[in-house]
Design a protein around this motif. Structure first.
Motif, mmCIF file in Angstrom:
data_model
loop_
_atom_site.group_PDB
_atom_site.id
_atom_site.type_symbol
_atom_site.label_atom_id
_atom_site.label_comp_id
_atom_site.label_asym_id
_atom_site.label_seq_id
_atom_site.Cartn_x
_atom_site.Cartn_y
_atom_site.Cartn_z
ATOM 1 N N ILE A 13 61.175 -24.683 -12.672
ATOM 2 C CA ILE A 13 61.876 -23.642 -13.414
ATOM 3 C C ILE A 13 60.908 -23.096 -14.461
ATOM 4 O O ILE A 13 60.393 -23.862 -15.286
ATOM 5 N N ASP A 14 60.655 -21.795 -14.400
ATOM 6 C CA ASP A 14 59.791 -21.151 -15.393
ATOM 7 C C ASP A 14 60.646 -20.623 -16.534
ATOM 8 O O ASP A 14 61.650 -19.948 -16.308
ATOM 9 N N PHE A 15 60.234 -20.940 -17.751
ATOM 10 C CA PHE A 15 60.871 -20.466 -18.974
ATOM 11 C C PHE A 15 59.894 -19.503 -19.633
ATOM 12 O O PHE A 15 58.986 -19.940 -20.345
ATOM 13 N N LEU A 21 59.600 -26.318 -16.397
ATOM 14 C CA LEU A 21 60.284 -27.587 -16.181
ATOM 15 C C LEU A 21 60.175 -27.903 -14.702
ATOM 16 O O LEU A 21 60.601 -27.109 -13.859
ATOM 17 N N GLY A 22 59.573 -29.060 -14.405
ATOM 18 C CA GLY A 22 59.391 -29.446 -13.016
ATOM 19 C C GLY A 22 59.474 -30.944 -12.856
ATOM 20 O O GLY A 22 59.781 -31.682 -13.788
ATOM 21 N N ARG A 23 59.138 -31.378 -11.650
ATOM 22 C CA ARG A 23 59.307 -32.791 -11.327
ATOM 23 C C ARG A 23 58.430 -33.709 -12.163
ATOM 24 O O ARG A 23 58.793 -34.862 -12.411
ATOM 25 N N LEU A 54 52.292 -34.843 -25.455
ATOM 26 C CA LEU A 54 52.319 -33.374 -25.472
ATOM 27 C C LEU A 54 53.399 -32.831 -24.539
ATOM 28 O O LEU A 54 54.078 -31.841 -24.871
ATOM 29 N N LEU A 55 53.570 -33.446 -23.382
ATOM 30 C CA LEU A 55 54.625 -33.007 -22.462
ATOM 31 C C LEU A 55 56.012 -33.238 -23.055
ATOM 32 O O LEU A 55 56.902 -32.378 -22.938
ATOM 33 N N ILE A 56 56.198 -34.361 -23.708
ATOM 34 C CA ILE A 56 57.483 -34.638 -24.361
ATOM 35 C C ILE A 56 57.703 -33.671 -25.517
ATOM 36 O O ILE A 56 58.810 -33.163 -25.721
ATOM 37 N N ASP A 58 56.583 -30.649 -25.663
ATOM 38 C CA ASP A 58 56.976 -29.395 -25.013
ATOM 39 C C ASP A 58 58.458 -29.414 -24.654
ATOM 40 O O ASP A 58 59.181 -28.449 -24.918
ATOM 41 N N LEU A 59 58.898 -30.492 -24.028
ATOM 42 C CA LEU A 59 60.307 -30.596 -23.644
ATOM 43 C C LEU A 59 61.220 -30.494 -24.862
ATOM 44 O O LEU A 59 62.228 -29.779 -24.826
ATOM 45 N N ASN A 60 60.874 -31.197 -25.913
ATOM 46 C CA ASN A 60 61.716 -31.189 -27.106
ATOM 47 C C ASN A 60 61.757 -29.811 -27.768
ATOM 48 O O ASN A 60 62.752 -29.454 -28.385
ATOM 49 N N ARG A 61 60.702 -29.044 -27.604
ATOM 50 C CA ARG A 61 60.645 -27.692 -28.163
ATOM 51 C C ARG A 61 61.385 -26.679 -27.290
ATOM 52 O O ARG A 61 61.914 -25.686 -27.779
ATOM 53 N N MET A 62 61.441 -26.924 -25.980
ATOM 54 C CA MET A 62 62.024 -25.970 -25.032
ATOM 55 C C MET A 62 63.536 -25.828 -25.157
ATOM 56 O O MET A 62 64.096 -24.809 -24.768
ATOM 57 N N PHE A 63 64.191 -26.844 -25.687
ATOM 58 C CA PHE A 63 65.646 -26.865 -25.717
ATOM 59 C C PHE A 63 66.161 -27.023 -27.150
ATOM 60 O O PHE A 63 65.432 -27.473 -28.029
ATOM 61 N N ARG A 64 67.413 -26.667 -27.340
ATOM 62 C CA ARG A 64 68.025 -26.796 -28.675
ATOM 63 C C ARG A 64 68.155 -28.243 -29.103
ATOM 64 O O ARG A 64 68.187 -28.538 -30.287
#
Length: 119
Positions: A13-15, A21-23, A54-56, A58-64
């Motif tokens: 999924i491209d944001f 967001l991928g596997r 860094l990946l985590i 990113d994830l934490n920044r991508m969502f509310r």
């Protein structure tokens, strides 16, 4: 002759403008859930702690809501845990993968029959 591995669609999924967001991120979350550690999760995926962190991030920044909470090391040691949102993110992503594969089943079967078995 060995039968080739079955065809498998890959969901990403491209944001926009550049997050994804991928596997890989989902697998990292699963390893954190299983180990309670960002460094152990990274090792399980053959990546550095810095890359996993860094990946985590990113994830934490991508969502509310954050997907992972972490605690710095110390006498009791550090650790990481998935939030309820992180658990739901895994569940929904894995369901999207299954739904996409089911929706494409006839086309995947057709591709499989047309596939060359030459190595």
């Amino acid at each position: 002759m060995t039968k080739p591995a079955p065809l498998k669609p890959v969901l990403r999924i491209d944001f926009p403008p550049g997050d994804r967001l991928g596997r890989g991120k989902i697998e990292l979350l699963e390893h954190i859930r299983d180990t309670g550690s960002i460094s152990a999760a990274g090792r399980a995926m053959d990546m550095s702690y810095r890359r996993a962190w860094l990946l985590i991030s990113d994830l934490n920044r991508m969502f509310r809501e954050p997907s992972v909470t972490s605690q710095r090391g110390g006498r009791e040691g550090g650790g990481a845990a998935l939030t309820p949102f992180g658990e739901e993110l895994i569940r929904r992503f894995r369901q999207m993968e299954a739904d996409a594969a089911a929706a494409m089943r006839a086309d995947l079967d057709w591709l499989e029959t047309a596939r060359s078995t030459d190595d």
